[in-house]
Design a protein around this motif. Structure first.
Motif, PDB file in Angstrom:
ATOM      1  N   ASN A  14      28.522   1.102  53.145  1.00 38.02           N
ATOM      2  CA  ASN A  14      27.638   2.225  52.854  1.00 38.02           C
ATOM      3  C   ASN A  14      28.430   3.274  52.088  1.00 38.02           C
ATOM      4  OD1 ASN A  14      25.506   4.015  52.808  1.00 38.02           O
ATOM      5  ND2 ASN A  14      25.764   4.690  54.916  1.00 38.02           N
ATOM      6  N   GLU A  15      28.008   3.551  50.859  1.00 39.34           N
ATOM      7  CA  GLU A  15      28.664   4.516  49.980  1.00 39.34           C
ATOM      8  C   GLU A  15      30.164   4.254  49.846  1.00 39.34           C
ATOM      9  OE1 GLU A  15      27.591   8.520  50.962  1.00 39.34           O
ATOM     10  OE2 GLU A  15      25.455   8.055  50.976  1.00 39.34           O
ATOM     11  N   GLY A  16      30.495   2.965  49.672  1.00 39.19           N
ATOM     12  CA  GLY A  16      31.885   2.572  49.454  1.00 39.19           C
ATOM     13  C   GLY A  16      32.721   2.446  50.706  1.00 39.19           C
ATOM     14  N   GLN A  17      32.163   2.761  51.873  1.00 42.02           N
ATOM     15  CA  GLN A  17      32.907   2.674  53.126  1.00 42.02           C
ATOM     16  C   GLN A  17      32.476   1.436  53.919  1.00 42.02           C
ATOM     17  OE1 GLN A  17      35.449   4.894  54.008  1.00 42.02           O
ATOM     18  NE2 GLN A  17      35.090   5.489  51.886  1.00 42.02           N
ATOM     19  N   TYR A  50      36.091  -1.476  45.627  1.00 36.97           N
ATOM     20  CA  TYR A  50      34.635  -1.556  45.747  1.00 36.97           C
ATOM     21  C   TYR A  50      34.052  -0.865  44.527  1.00 36.97           C
ATOM     22  CZ  TYR A  50      29.859  -1.020  47.419  1.00 36.97           C
ATOM     23  OH  TYR A  50      28.500  -1.084  47.534  1.00 36.97           O
ATOM     24  N   ASP A  51      33.276  -1.613  43.759  1.00 40.62           N
ATOM     25  CA  ASP A  51      32.681  -1.060  42.541  1.00 40.62           C
ATOM     26  C   ASP A  51      31.263  -1.599  42.424  1.00 40.62           C
ATOM     27  OD1 ASP A  51      32.628   0.343  40.057  1.00 40.62           O
ATOM     28  OD2 ASP A  51      32.955  -1.553  39.013  1.00 40.62           O
ATOM     29  N   ARG A  52      30.314  -0.696  42.238  1.00 47.42           N
ATOM     30  CA  ARG A  52      28.917  -1.117  42.171  1.00 47.42           C
ATOM     31  C   ARG A  52      28.260  -0.547  40.914  1.00 47.42           C
ATOM     32  NH1 ARG A  52      24.484  -0.842  46.929  1.00 47.42           N
ATOM     33  NH2 ARG A  52      22.736  -1.486  45.655  1.00 47.42           N
ATOM     34  N   SER A  54      24.375  -1.167  38.573  1.00 47.13           N
ATOM     35  CA  SER A  54      22.977  -1.465  38.911  1.00 47.13           C
ATOM     36  C   SER A  54      22.744  -2.963  39.138  1.00 47.13           C
ATOM     37  CB  SER A  54      22.043  -0.942  37.823  1.00 47.13           C
ATOM     38  OG  SER A  54      22.330  -1.585  36.598  1.00 47.13           O
TER      39      SER A  54
END
Length: 98
Positions: A14-17, A50-52, A54
């Motif tokens: 969640n949000e990179g964590q 962690y890279d997101r 679309s």
């Protein structure tokens, strides 16, 4: 012929964590006991990347510790018959819509 199995890593981020991680090493062709699991084990999962975007998610990290042996469904895993694990991973997933 060598031993066959598969490593399954389930990550909740969640949000990179990293919130939760479950690691399963299946001994046979299916993800059904007997198998080795991080549930109740001593496993540390660390995310190093962690890279997101679309359409894609890239996650890298490592898994270290001991997986317990679960012989029957519903039984607690045995740490005495566990295995040590030390794995690095770097995966990219693509969003697919049907």
């Amino acid at each position: 012929m060598g031993r066959r199995g598969a490593l399954s890593i389930s990550l909740t981020v969640n949000e990179g964590q990293l919130i939760n991680a479950v690691v399963i090493y299946s001994i046979g062709a299916s993800i059904a006991p007997p198998l080795f699991t991080s549930e109740g084990g001593e496993v540390v999962v660390t995310l190093t990347h962690y890279d997101r975007t679309s359409q894609t998610v890239r996650v890298a990290g490592k898994i270290e510790g001991a997986l317990g042996l679960q012989v029957e469904l519903g039984e607690p895993p045995s740490q005495e018959e566990g295995i040590e694990i030390d794995v690095a991973f770097d995966v990219e997933a693509q969003k697919v819509e049907f």
